[in-house]
Design a protein around this motif. Structure first.
Motif, PDB file in Angstrom:
ATOM      1  N   ILE A 141       0.893  -1.088  -0.085  1.00 59.74           N
ATOM      2  CA  ILE A 141      -0.090  -0.105  -0.060  1.00 59.74           C
ATOM      3  C   ILE A 141       0.984   1.331   0.150  1.00 59.74           C
ATOM      4  N   LEU A 142       0.354   2.235  -0.355  1.00 61.54           N
ATOM      5  CA  LEU A 142       1.126   3.591  -0.375  1.00 61.54           C
ATOM      6  C   LEU A 142       0.787   4.653   0.628  1.00 61.54           C
ATOM      7  N   THR A 143       1.752   4.939   1.269  1.00 59.32           N
ATOM      8  CA  THR A 143       1.699   5.947   2.466  1.00 59.32           C
ATOM      9  C   THR A 143       2.798   6.747   2.250  1.00 59.32           C
ATOM     10  N   CYS A 144       2.675   8.166   2.307  1.00 62.22           N
ATOM     11  CA  CYS A 144       3.733   9.067   1.999  1.00 62.22           C
ATOM     12  C   CYS A 144       3.929   9.983   3.412  1.00 62.22           C
ATOM     13  N   LYS A 180       9.344   9.628  -2.688  1.00 67.03           N
ATOM     14  CA  LYS A 180      10.370   8.816  -1.863  1.00 67.03           C
ATOM     15  C   LYS A 180       9.802   7.864  -1.004  1.00 67.03           C
ATOM     16  N   ALA A 181       8.524   7.514  -1.424  1.00 62.46           N
ATOM     17  CA  ALA A 181       7.702   6.568  -0.407  1.00 62.46           C
ATOM     18  C   ALA A 181       8.237   5.104  -0.462  1.00 62.46           C
ATOM     19  N   LYS A 182       8.180   4.233   0.416  1.00 61.34           N
ATOM     20  CA  LYS A 182       8.360   2.800   0.366  1.00 61.34           C
ATOM     21  C   LYS A 182       7.883   2.101  -0.815  1.00 61.34           C
ATOM     22  N   ALA A 183       6.612   2.464  -1.021  1.00 62.81           N
ATOM     23  CA  ALA A 183       6.111   1.863  -2.332  1.00 62.81           C
ATOM     24  C   ALA A 183       6.013   2.662  -3.376  1.00 62.81           C
ATOM     25  N   ARG A 184       7.024   3.328  -3.628  1.00 60.04           N
ATOM     26  CA  ARG A 184       7.459   4.317  -4.692  1.00 60.04           C
ATOM     27  C   ARG A 184       7.149   3.472  -6.128  1.00 60.04           C
ATOM     28  N   ARG A 185       7.488   2.261  -6.146  1.00 59.95           N
ATOM     29  CA  ARG A 185       7.115   1.577  -7.395  1.00 59.95           C
ATOM     30  C   ARG A 185       5.721   1.371  -7.948  1.00 59.95           C
ATOM     31  N   LEU A 186       4.674   1.763  -7.132  1.00 60.59           N
ATOM     32  CA  LEU A 186       3.434   1.636  -7.500  1.00 60.59           C
ATOM     33  C   LEU A 186       3.146   2.926  -8.345  1.00 60.59           C
ATOM     34  N   LEU A 187       3.568   3.900  -8.082  1.00 59.73           N
ATOM     35  CA  LEU A 187       3.409   5.214  -8.594  1.00 59.73           C
ATOM     36  C   LEU A 187       3.210   5.321 -10.078  1.00 59.73           C
ATOM     37  N   ASP A 188       3.869   4.516 -10.839  1.00 63.95           N
ATOM     38  CA  ASP A 188       3.523   4.301 -12.488  1.00 63.95           C
ATOM     39  C   ASP A 188       2.693   3.401 -12.971  1.00 63.95           C
ATOM     40  N   HIS A 189       2.028   2.774 -11.878  1.00 64.32           N
ATOM     41  CA  HIS A 189       0.915   1.804 -12.172  1.00 64.32           C
ATOM     42  C   HIS A 189      -0.099   1.685 -11.374  1.00 64.32           C
TER      43      HIS A 189
END
Length: 530
Positions: A141-144, A180-189
């Motif tokens: 999950i994404l959290t910033c 810079k979030a831990k789940a940064r890899r999600l942002l493109d998808h």
């Protein structure tokens, strides 16, 4: 298009493609074929749900494994939390895939909604809910910045250059934190096309050729995108609180500002009907004056050092979505204005702005989807001029809405051209649209626009209503239209012109509770979005 659920006290675009990056002009069938052939989806291992409310609804839960990047089906995978409530009545009519809105909301809980369809028609379907990628119980999950929604923030309305700079800096920093979030890899998808492709993999996993999509708020846009990319797999569409696909998402958020002003005025008018209950005035003008006085007072001295004008506005915004909250919001408003008691306003604010680990997950994913689903203006002058113009006629929400969406201006992943929703390939597919005519979150013009895009669609309007996405809330005229389309595909007869095909009374506003009665939000609500 900010979203809230009742549990928390509360509806883009062509982005990523499916198996290969598909331009918006490529026929949907190309993306459909590529997605189907590219990834071999595995069946879901259904089991016990961790959520008590889902268990009480008879749901089963599991994890759907999907590619992180649909353009790289052999690459890394992620897990999506899914829930289902199987049919208990005959004849079996298929599966309903739901989405409650947002974007950014978890969605497994909407699997329980079949029980609310009249005549037990919903019980003849299997109902599925998904926590979309990046949200809820899906992984990752994404959290910033979990502390982003703190207490006594700068006033939304920037009276000085310093205040303007504070909010600009704050929103820019949040976008940087997401980069810079831990789940940064999600942002493109995490575009709507990614979630639509995930829905189709769930369809494949359960072995059905066609499914019905039932979307609320942003979920109506997801339904439109799914139908554009996978028209051959659509059994029916039901869309409540309809997003205009040609205005996602910068313009649709601007559209909300005057619409929420009218909705807020309707709430103030309701409060004024009960001066002996709330003691805030006997006219809308008088109640509005008390609101402005309270706002100025909180700007000078936040209640309890926490509740400033922003927290007040966020709390009162609940009434702009759903008239069932009028007594709850009015009670909190009156307690603070008349007695200096801030507990109710605090609870309303915190209900939609929680604290704790990953508290900003919904907001982060709202931005991650909307900011990349479409192209946003990057020039601050555009944002400032639009907000200054709209603030003059719609002061309640305009600047708050600006700052809520402002991270999209500097978002770390670029937006892409929106999906061209055309309705092609859906001949004979039943499409039901639902909207109250003064819906603020997804203004009624959006429902009319989608009705024009889908010539076979029928629109049911709650005439004069100010609530958002309130189907299956007990208005027989509206709810029976849903039962009819799910039972047999029957729709209200399409009328000539640019208007509703069936008119219903809106969801009625409640009366204040009797003196001494406990004031609490209603127990059953659909989803709505800001």
């Amino acid at each position: 298009m900010r979203s809230k659920t009742v549990a928390a006290a509360v509806a883009g675009t062509l982005a990523a493609a499916l198996a290969t990056i598909v331009p918006a002009t490529v026929p949907a069938a190309v993306g459909e074929t590529a997605a189907a052939a590219a990834f071999q989806v595995q069946p879901v291992a259904w089991g016990r749900c961790a959520d008590k409310s889902l268990r009480s609804a008879g749901a089963e839960c599991g994890t759907l494994t999907v590619p992180l990047d649909h353009a790289d089906p052999a690459g890394p995978t992620i897990g999506l939390a899914v829930a289902r409530v199987l049919h208990t009545k005959q004849p079996y009519r298929g599966a309903v895939f739901t989405n409650p809105g947002g974007p950014g909301s978890d969605g497994t809980w909407v699997a329980s909604y079949g029980q609310y369809v009249p005549r037990q028609v919903g019980l003849t379907y299997d109902w599925y809910g998904i926590d979309p990628r990046g949200t809820g119980a899906s992984d990752p999950i994404l959290t910033c910045d979990s502390s982003y929604f703190g207490w006594d923030r700068p006033d939304y309305v920037p009276a000085t250059a310093k205040a303007m700079k504070q909010w600009r800096t704050r929103t820019e920093r949040y976008a940087q934190d997401c980069g810079k979030a831990k789940a940064r890899r999600l942002l493109d998808h995490v575009r709507t096309t990614d979630t639509a492709a995930d829905f189709d993999l769930l369809r494949q996993a359960i072995g059905l050729e066609k499914v019905t999509i039932f979307g609320f708020s942003y979920g109506t846009y997801l339904a439109q995108v799914y139908a554009t990319l996978f028209p051959g797999h659509v059994q029916a569409l039901v869309m409540d609180g309809v997003v205009d696909p040609d205005r996602v998402f910068y313009r649709s958020n601007l559209d909300q500002d005057p619409a929420f002003q009218k909705s807020f005025d309707a709430f103030l008018t309701w409060v004024a009907k009960y001066p002996r209950t709330y003691h805030l005035g006997a006219s809308r003008t008088a109640v509005e004056k008390r609101y402005r006085q309270l706002r100025q007072q909180l700007a000078r001295k936040p209640a309890g050092g926490k509740v400033g004008p922003d927290e007040l506005d966020d709390a009162l915004l609940n009434a702009g979505y759903f008239n069932g909250y009028y007594p709850y919001v009015a009670d909190a408003f009156a307690a603070l204005a008349n007695k200096g008691r801030a507990a109710g306003i605090k609870a309303l604010y915190r209900s939609s702005n929680p604290t704790g680990k990953a508290a900003d997950n919904g907001y982060a994913m709202y931005l991650a989807t909307e900011c990349t689903d479409a192209v946003w203006p990057t020039a601050w002058q555009t944002w400032r001029k639009d907000s200054e113009r709209l603030h003059r006629k719609a002061p309640f929400l305009t600047w708050a809405n600006n700052w809520f969406n402002a991270p999209c201006r500097t978002w770390p992943v670029k937006g892409t051209q929106r999906v061209q929703v055309t309705g092609a390939g859906l001949d004979g597919v039943p499409i039901l649209l639902l909207s109250e005519t003064h819906d603020a979150a997804t203004p009624y013009a959006g429902a009319l626009a989608v009705r024009r895009i889908f010539p076979g669609a029928s629109l049911v309007a709650g005439v004069g209503g100010y609530s958002h996405a309130v189907s299956l809330s007990g208005v027989a005229c509206t709810d029976n239209a849903i039962a009819d389309v799910l039972a047999s595909g029957a729709l209200p007869r399409r009328k000539a012109g640019n208007g509703a095909d069936k008119e219903c009374r809106p969801l009625a506003a409640p009366k204040p509770p009797k003196k001494g009665a406990r004031v609490a939000p209603p127990p059953h609500r659909a989803w709505w979005g800001r």
